[in-house]
Design a protein around this motif. Structure first.
Motif, PDB file in Angstrom:
ATOM      1  N   GLN A   1      -7.452  -6.693  -0.880  1.00  0.00           N
ATOM      2  CA  GLN A   1      -6.998  -6.211   0.428  1.00  0.00           C
ATOM      3  C   GLN A   1      -6.806  -4.696   0.473  1.00  0.00           C
ATOM      4  O   GLN A   1      -6.883  -4.092   1.545  1.00  0.00           O
ATOM      5  N   ILE A   2      -6.535  -4.097  -0.675  1.00  0.00           N
ATOM      6  CA  ILE A   2      -6.215  -2.671  -0.739  1.00  0.00           C
ATOM      7  C   ILE A   2      -7.214  -1.971  -1.659  1.00  0.00           C
ATOM      8  O   ILE A   2      -7.537  -2.482  -2.731  1.00  0.00           O
TER       9      ILE A   2
ATOM     10  N   PRO B   1       2.623   6.028  -4.687  1.00  0.00           N
ATOM     11  CA  PRO B   1       1.283   5.728  -4.155  1.00  0.00           C
ATOM     12  C   PRO B   1       0.480   6.966  -3.781  1.00  0.00           C
ATOM     13  O   PRO B   1      -0.743   6.976  -3.929  1.00  0.00           O
ATOM     14  N   LYS B   2       1.137   8.006  -3.288  1.00  0.00           N
ATOM     15  CA  LYS B   2       0.393   9.211  -2.902  1.00  0.00           C
ATOM     16  C   LYS B   2      -0.250   9.877  -4.117  1.00  0.00           C
ATOM     17  O   LYS B   2      -1.324  10.463  -4.018  1.00  0.00           O
TER      18      LYS B   2
ATOM     19  N   ALA C   1       0.828  -1.207   0.000  1.00  0.00           N
ATOM     20  CA  ALA C   1       0.000   0.000   0.000  1.00  0.00           C
ATOM     21  C   ALA C   1       0.861   1.255   0.000  1.00  0.00           C
ATOM     22  O   ALA C   1       0.450   2.307  -0.511  1.00  0.00           O
ATOM     23  N   ALA C   2       2.076   1.151   0.562  1.00  0.00           N
ATOM     24  CA  ALA C   2       2.996   2.281   0.608  1.00  0.00           C
ATOM     25  C   ALA C   2       3.905   2.338  -0.615  1.00  0.00           C
ATOM     26  O   ALA C   2       4.825   3.168  -0.669  1.00  0.00           O
TER      27      ALA C   2
ATOM     28  N   GLY D   1      -4.498   0.267 -10.432  1.00  0.00           N
ATOM     29  CA  GLY D   1      -4.122   0.390  -9.026  1.00  0.00           C
ATOM     30  C   GLY D   1      -2.620   0.341  -8.904  1.00  0.00           C
ATOM     31  O   GLY D   1      -2.001  -0.698  -9.169  1.00  0.00           O
ATOM     32  N   ALA D   2      -2.002   1.457  -8.522  1.00  0.00           N
ATOM     33  CA  ALA D   2      -0.537   1.544  -8.499  1.00  0.00           C
ATOM     34  C   ALA D   2       0.089   0.543  -7.540  1.00  0.00           C
ATOM     35  O   ALA D   2       1.196   0.048  -7.764  1.00  0.00           O
ATOM     36  N   GLN D   3      -0.620   0.217  -6.449  1.00  0.00           N
ATOM     37  CA  GLN D   3      -0.036  -0.639  -5.422  1.00  0.00           C
ATOM     38  C   GLN D   3       0.201  -2.069  -5.897  1.00  0.00           C
ATOM     39  O   GLN D   3       0.935  -2.816  -5.253  1.00  0.00           O
ATOM     40  N   ALA D   4      -0.422  -2.460  -7.001  1.00  0.00           N
ATOM     41  CA  ALA D   4      -0.271  -3.828  -7.486  1.00  0.00           C
ATOM     42  C   ALA D   4       0.974  -4.018  -8.352  1.00  0.00           C
ATOM     43  O   ALA D   4       1.236  -5.132  -8.808  1.00  0.00           O
TER      44      ALA D   4
END
Length: 374
Positions: A213-214, A265-266, A90-91, A234-237
């Motif tokens: 999860q996110i 991520p931000k 997530a980060a 989704g960038a977190q993936a």
């Protein structure tokens, strides 16, 4: 000695326990239940910690004539490994859950409980060796065979933990010999396939699992100059160095493939570019630990030569390192003599000198002369 054998249900841990028994130790087997809802059966070599694995561990202990227990570490595993994995992605970082499991579960929670119960050591089926010197100090070293060496995922161990660890397979030249020995001992797991992938994502679909999860939202994929070249879901993936799954509608001007250079991520942004921009020259690391006595230069801040490894099965590369700051959070700085590709924040950097594992740090930044992440 009184030895607790960590029994995964696989052939390596079964033979390691057998060798501990044969060496004359008082051995007790324990299987760690890491999920409140374990699968009943494995799917080939995918996943672990299933009911089948627990049964295989029990059968091995029955054959060896040693007591067998199951310890429920599921809550600790969820908090320290699974939740940490989600938070890191997530980060915008790329964690190594096996490193975290070794650090927090197998060689912290398990070892602490074993010592509290009066055990002298924990034996596992890892391929690595421990060298004890005349003064009582201990060092972690690679296994005898490079192809099975697992010292990388043990780089998080401290000298105090090494004093209570046993790796009976460390000097074994090949996995084939371990399987042959298991068959000779009548262990039913002799030909059981090794487990691969992340144990809590047995189907191997990390992106799909993370999507559950996110909270992920679509956003831009931009080039190194900031021009939008596509859209992600989704960038977190994504992870640095990734090529597949970008789904860019138009080719790069030079016609070459593009890779993920950075996750923001931000801003919910993925940066992609040519492979040359992945060449990393400088790494900084946090959460530094030493697998034995620290090198003398660690206290003085001087440079010292190392080989750096950033993945379990990657080749190490020559580098030099130094420690900045001697406060509670010292930082490791590594200058690479040969560039590394696809280095992502959150990965673990393990330092070697020859066969010796010096220690490790979690990568905080990875810099290149060709591209500077924001």
């Amino acid at each position: 000695m009184k030895v607790l054998a960590a029994m995964s249900g696989g052939v390596d841990s079964a033979v390691a326990a057998a060798r501990a028994v044969e060496a004359g130790h008082e051995v007790v087997g324990v299987h760690l239940a890491l999920s409140r809802m374990p699968g009943t059966l494995r799917t080939g070599s995918r996943g672990c910690c299933t009911i089948e694995d627990s049964s295989d561990a029990w059968r091995a202990c029955e054959k060896l004539g040693i007591p067998f227990y199951v310890w429920d570490f599921s809550e600790r595993f969820k908090a320290d490994v699974v939740d940490d994995f989600i938070a890191e992605y997530a980060a915008g970082r790329t964690p190594n859950p096996c490193m975290r499991c070794n650090e927090k579960i197998k060689f912290e929670a398990l070892l602490d409980k074993a010592i509290a119960l009066g055990f002298d050591a924990v034996a596992t089926g890892h391929y690595a060796t421990i060298i004890e010197h005349a003064d009582g100090s201990r060092e972690l070293h690679r296994a005898a065979t490079w192809t099975k060496d697992q010292s990388y995922v043990l780089g998080v161990l401290t000298e105090q933990q090494l004093a209570h660890c046993m790796f009976p397979l460390g000097e074994t030249p090949s996995k084939e010999l371990v399987r042959a020995e298991a068959a000779e001992r009548g262990l039913s797991v002799a030909q059981k396939p090794d487990s691969h992938d992340i144990c809590f994502i047995p189907d191997g679909d990390t992106r799909g699992w993370l999507a559950e999860q996110i909270d992920m939202t679509a956003g831009p994929i931009v080039d190194s100059d900031g021009n939008q070249i596509g859209e992600h879901e989704g960038a977190q993936a994504y992870t640095v160095g990734q090529r597949r799954g970008l789904k860019l509608g138009r080719p790069a001007p030079d016609g070459k493939p593009r890779f993920v250079l950075e996750i923001r991520p931000k801003e919910n942004t993925v940066v992609a570019g040519s492979q040359e921009l992945l060449d990393i020259d400088l790494i900084t690391g946090i959460r530094l630990s030493w697998a034995g006595p620290p090198v003398a230069e660690a206290v003085t801040g001087r440079w010292f030569g190392i080989e750096l490894q950033i993945r379990a099965h990657a080749d190490p590369v020559p580098a030099r390192a130094r420690v900045e700051g001697q406060a509670a959070e010292p930082q490791l700085v590594v200058e690479l003599m040969e560039p590394l590709k696809g280095v992502a924040p959150g990965q673990t950097a393990v330092m070697y000198q020859g066969t010796r594992v010096l220690g490790q740090a979690t990568i905080e930044t990875a810099r290149s002369h060709n591209y500077q992440p924001v």
